[in-house]
Design an enzyme around this catalytic site. Structure first.
Site, PDB file in Angstrom:
ATOM      1  N   ASP A  73     -46.539  -2.519  -4.025  1.00 10.33           N
ATOM      2  CA  ASP A  73     -45.306  -3.543  -3.859  1.00 10.33           C
ATOM      3  C   ASP A  73     -44.776  -3.870  -5.455  1.00 10.33           C
ATOM      4  O   ASP A  73     -45.863  -4.639  -6.025  1.00 10.33           O
ATOM      5  CB  ASP A  73     -45.577  -4.553  -2.911  1.00 10.33           C
ATOM      6  N   ASP A  95     -40.021  -1.201  -9.225  1.00 13.60           N
ATOM      7  CA  ASP A  95     -39.171  -2.158  -9.288  1.00 13.60           C
ATOM      8  C   ASP A  95     -38.350  -2.328 -10.732  1.00 13.60           C
ATOM      9  O   ASP A  95     -38.762  -2.977 -11.586  1.00 13.60           O
ATOM     10  CB  ASP A  95     -39.813  -3.604  -8.997  1.00 13.60           C
ATOM     11  N   GLU A 125     -35.343  -0.475  -5.888  1.00 15.27           N
ATOM     12  CA  GLU A 125     -34.725  -1.509  -5.658  1.00 15.27           C
ATOM     13  C   GLU A 125     -33.508  -1.978  -6.719  1.00 15.27           C
ATOM     14  O   GLU A 125     -33.314  -1.589  -7.577  1.00 15.27           O
ATOM     15  CB  GLU A 125     -35.487  -3.092  -5.790  1.00 15.27           C
ATOM     16  N   HIS A 170     -37.896 -14.178  -2.646  1.00 15.22           N
ATOM     17  CA  HIS A 170     -39.336 -14.336  -2.575  1.00 15.22           C
ATOM     18  C   HIS A 170     -39.646 -15.774  -2.378  1.00 15.22           C
ATOM     19  O   HIS A 170     -38.927 -16.715  -2.902  1.00 15.22           O
ATOM     20  CB  HIS A 170     -40.289 -13.826  -3.580  1.00 15.22           C
ATOM     21  N   HIS A 200     -36.786  -7.211   1.352  1.00 12.59           N
ATOM     22  CA  HIS A 200     -37.781  -8.145   0.601  1.00 12.59           C
ATOM     23  C   HIS A 200     -37.498  -9.641   0.991  1.00 12.59           C
ATOM     24  O   HIS A 200     -36.477  -9.757   1.460  1.00 12.59           O
ATOM     25  CB  HIS A 200     -37.683  -8.109  -0.703  1.00 12.59           C
TER      26      HIS A 200
HETATM   27  P1  13P Z   1     -41.762 -13.205   1.113  1.00 14.01           P
HETATM   28  O1  13P Z   1     -41.925 -14.259   0.041  1.00 14.01           O
HETATM   29  O2  13P Z   1     -40.537 -13.804   2.063  1.00 14.01           O
HETATM   30  O3  13P Z   1     -42.873 -13.125   2.342  1.00 14.01           O
HETATM   31  O4  13P Z   1     -41.133 -11.859   0.807  1.00 14.01           O
HETATM   32  C1  13P Z   1     -42.352 -10.884   0.455  1.00 14.01           C
HETATM   33  C2  13P Z   1     -41.925  -9.749  -0.173  1.00 14.01           C
HETATM   34  O5  13P Z   1     -40.768  -9.281  -0.283  1.00 14.01           O
HETATM   35  C3  13P Z   1     -43.140  -8.965  -0.926  1.00 14.01           C
HETATM   36  O6  13P Z   1     -42.379  -7.742  -1.461  1.00 14.01           O
HETATM   37  O1  G3H Z   2     -42.855  -9.816  -3.523  1.00 13.91           O
HETATM   38  C1  G3H Z   2     -44.064 -10.124  -3.728  1.00 13.91           C
HETATM   39  C2  G3H Z   2     -45.057 -11.349  -3.727  1.00 13.91           C
HETATM   40  O2  G3H Z   2     -44.464 -12.277  -2.735  1.00 13.91           O
HETATM   41  C3  G3H Z   2     -45.055 -11.809  -4.780  1.00 13.91           C
HETATM   42  O3  G3H Z   2     -46.423 -11.456  -4.937  1.00 13.91           O
HETATM   43  O4  G3H Z   2     -47.713 -13.164  -6.526  1.00 13.91           O
HETATM   44  O5  G3H Z   2     -48.722 -10.944  -5.696  1.00 13.91           O
HETATM   45  O6  G3H Z   2     -47.011 -11.219  -7.498  1.00 13.91           O
HETATM   46  P1  G3H Z   2     -47.442 -11.680  -6.135  1.00 13.91           P
HETATM   47 ZN    ZN Z   3     -40.690  -8.254  -2.532  1.00 10.29          ZN
END
Ligand code: 13P
Ligand code: G3H
Ligand code: ZN
Length: 298
Positions: A73, A95, A125, A170, A200
């Site tokens: 991710d 990303d 993205e 996020h 996301h």
């Molecule tokens: P949230 O912070 O809304 O859970 O999103 C998570 C996300 O997009 C991880 O890639």
């Molecule tokens: O998008 C992803 C997460 O919510 C942020 O993750 O704190 O592991 O980088 P991280």
């Molecule tokens: Zn994300």
């Protein structure tokens, strides 16, 4: 994800950062008979090491009677994506959303060229997941995904899935006022882009979790997420993969806080973290029902 697109449901991608979050996701998927994507970020890889996640996820996936994939991710660079491809990840996200259009295309294309020959799919993205509530029309246009640009981006990069920016962000503080997503924009993107679209920043920040966390000492004033009806609508408009991290973190934290207060004599980590695992599992199961991926595995 292509069957998700056809049948108007979405597959959840749940971020894991330790053994308990993985167990929660796997057990939920098995009980819900749901396909699932296990996601790790570069910061989780820095925390525990790539080999750790690769081994525990593969160990969990092997006997699991549901399709489980391992996904990078928010991959930050070609090197990380390449290491994950070599380690046997099913898919990687690159990303480049912070880059200019041409830079994002170039970076994405490099990862696609590494991943596709190995049978690994790639998510990219376009647009940025920034809060856009109090911004001007021009500022919103600069941040949210442009449908024509999305069409060109997908054609030129040959990516397999595209994360779009339609007003989510996020974390636990997504909106100051009323939650609002740009569904018109999502509709237009769907018309122009044939590959699975990814949402996301989709956590709902449920009030029952916030209330529990606050009751046991957390400071989370102003936390607000995406209402569940918005998630249903996004799926109906073509979102086929939904990323969740924050709701699992909140469930973990609220439950550990409660457990420690209610059981002051307890110091067995398996009991403390076991209660947190159960809470995260309930969250994952509820997402699978919401995304309509429950019962898709016969
Ligand atoms: P949230 O912070 O809304 O859970 O999103 C998570 C996300 O997009 C991880 O890639
Ligand atoms: O998008 C992803 C997460 O919510 C942020 O993750 O704190 O592991 O980088 P991280
Ligand atoms: Zn994300």
């Amino acid at each position: 994800m292509s069957s998700a697109m056809k049948e108007a449901y979405a597959v959840g991608a749940f971020n894991i950062s330790n053994l308990e979050s993985l167990l929660a996701v796997v057990e939920a998927a098995v009980e819900e008979k749901s396909p699932v994507i296990v996601a790790v970020t570069p910061s989780s890889i820095r925390y525990a090491g790539l080999a750790f996640f690769e081994k525990i996820v593969k160990t969990a996936a092997k006997p699991a009677p549901v399709p489980m994939s391992l996904h990078l991710d928010h991959g930050e660079d070609v090197e990380t994506a390449s290491k994950c491809i070599e380690a046997g990840f099913t898919s990687v996200m690159i990303d480049g959303s912070h880059l200019k259009f041409e830079g994002n295309i170039a970076l994405t294309k490099r990862v696609v060229n590494l991943a596709h020959p190995k049978g690994v799919s790639v998510e990219a993205e376009l647009g940025r997941l920034a809060g856009v509530e109090e911004s001007t029309v021009e500022e919103r246009e600069a941040v949210l995904t442009d449908p024509d640009a999305a069409e060109e981006f997908v054609k030129r990069t040959d990516v397999d899935a595209l994360a779009v920016a339609i007003g989510t962000s996020h974390g636990a503080y997504k909106f100051k006022g009323e939650p609002k997503l740009d569904f018109e924009r999502l509709k237009l993107i769907r018309e122009k882009v044939g590959i699975p679209l990814v949402l996301h920043g989709a956590s709902s920040v449920p009030s029952w979790i916030i209330e529990k966390a606050v009751k046991y000492g957390a400071e989370l004033g102003g936390a607000k997420g995406i209402p569940e009806e918005h998630i249903r609508k996004a799926i109906s408009l073509g979102i086929a993969k939904i990323n969740i991290d924050t709701d699992l973190r909140l469930a973990f934290t609220a439950t550990v806080r409660e457990f420690l207060v209610k059981s002051p004599k307890m110091f067995d980590p398996r009991k403390i973290l076991g209660s947190a695992k159960e809470a995260m599992k309930e969250v994952v199961k509820s997402k699978m029902l919401l995304f309509r991926s429950s019962g898709k595995v016969l």
